[in-house]
Structure formats: structure tokens, C-alpha cells
Design a protein around this motif. Structure first.
Motif, PDB file in Angstrom:
ATOM      1  N   ASP A   4       0.868  -1.173   0.000  1.00 21.07           N
ATOM      2  CA  ASP A   4       0.000   0.000   0.000  1.00 21.07           C
ATOM      3  C   ASP A   4       0.905   1.224   0.000  1.00 21.07           C
ATOM      4  OD1 ASP A   4       0.876   0.353   2.689  1.00 21.07           O
ATOM      5  OD2 ASP A   4      -0.874  -0.692   3.479  1.00 21.07           O
ATOM      6  N   ALA A  53       0.761  -0.602   9.254  1.00 23.54           N
ATOM      7  CA  ALA A  53       0.725  -1.160   7.899  1.00 23.54           C
ATOM      8  C   ALA A  53       1.609  -2.399   7.800  1.00 23.54           C
ATOM      9  CB  ALA A  53       1.161  -0.110   6.878  1.00 23.54           C
ATOM     10  N   TRP A  86       0.232  -6.155   6.939  1.00 21.49           N
ATOM     11  CA  TRP A  86       0.766  -6.958   5.840  1.00 21.49           C
ATOM     12  C   TRP A  86       1.393  -8.252   6.353  1.00 21.49           C
ATOM     13  CZ3 TRP A  86      -0.733  -6.989   1.143  1.00 21.49           C
ATOM     14  CH2 TRP A  86      -1.278  -5.847   0.583  1.00 21.49           C
TER      15      TRP A  86
END
Length: 150
Positions: free
Chosen positions: A21, A67, A71
Motif C-alpha cells: 500500500d 501497515a 501486511w
């Protein structure tokens, strides 16, 4: 800033990550990467990196940490769906001055004495491969991530 292997890799037009992302990216370890020889690599060995250059854990923002954690969970599920019975996670930071979290799957049948990285690829039955095999693994992981849709 001096050249950074990870920053350079991420800015390469040919870079083809497993997922990512705006804050973090996941890719498969490739032959010839720092600390690796040109030969086959352990299949499913992934790294998660912040997109922004950050030398270590203390240098990332809370959002980047979230993040990276998201992930790690998502690709760990994808590795399990692809046949891993366990996924190890570690941050060492010895070879490259850009944070990268390793995710290393353990496949069924791996003898106990080879369970902890970095010994897993020393076993004669280890799943090793080159670019073609890595491409197949990455395709399967992407398909799972897309189906997972989280």
C-alpha cells in the motif's frame, strides 16, 4: 543520503511486489540480494518494508508500523494457505540500513533441527528455487491476497 538497496529496489520500474500500500510493501527475497548468493533461495521467504526510508523499528511512524503489521498478518495467512505450517517473523537489520521484516514459512516435513531460520534452507529437502519458482509462489500469494480482500 547514500544509496539504499531497498529504496533503489522499490523505485526500479521492474519491481514487482507481492503486495503493498502507500506505507509498506511486501516482496519475495531474490537470488543475489544483499547477504545472498546468486543461487536458489528459500521459497516463500518474504520481506515487508516501509516505502519511506527508515533505518530501524524506532524510525517508523505508528501508521507505518500498523501497515507493516497488517501486511505481516495478511501474507502469513497467504503462506499458510499455500502450505506453510508455521511462519517465522524477524527483524535483524544486519545487511541493509532500511527496516525489513522477514517472514519465513516452515513447510510440513521439515525436521525439527531445521525449524528456525536461518537453518531452514540447509535441509536437503528444503523448498528452494530460482526466479521461475519464485514467480509461481508470488502468483499464488497474490491470488490468495486478492481473494482475501481485506
Amino acid at each position: 543520503m547514500a544509496s539504499c538497496f531497498i529504496c533503489d529496489k522499490q523505485s526500479d520500474p521492474g519491481f514487482d511486489p507481492v503486495g503493498g500500500d502507500e506505507l509498506a510493501v511486501v516482496s519475495h527475497v531474490l537470488p543475489g540480494a544483499p547477504g545472498r548468493g546468486p543461487g536458489p533461495v528459500y521459497l516463500g521467504h518474504l520481506v515487508i518494508e516501509p516505502r519511506r526510508h527508515a533505518p530501524g523499528l524506532a524510525d517508523i511512524t505508528d501508521a507505518e508500523g500498523a501497515a507493516i503489521g497488517t501486511w505481516a498478518a495478511r501474507v502469513s495467512r497467504a503462506l499458510r494457505a499455500a502450505g506453510a505450517e508455521h511462519v517465522y517473523s524477524m527483524v535483524a537489520g544486519h545487511q541493509v540500513d532500511h527496516l525489513h521484516q522477514h517472514l519465513i514459512p516452515r513447510y510440513p516435513g521439515t525436521p525439527r533441527e531445521y525449524w528456525w531460520p536461518p537453518r531452514m534452507d540447509e535441509w536437503s529437502g528444503a523448498k528452494l528455487g530460482g526466479v521461475d519458482e519464485i514467480t509461481q509462489v508470488v502468483r499464488g500469494l497474490r491470488a490468495h491476497l486478492q481473494a482475501d480482500g481485506r
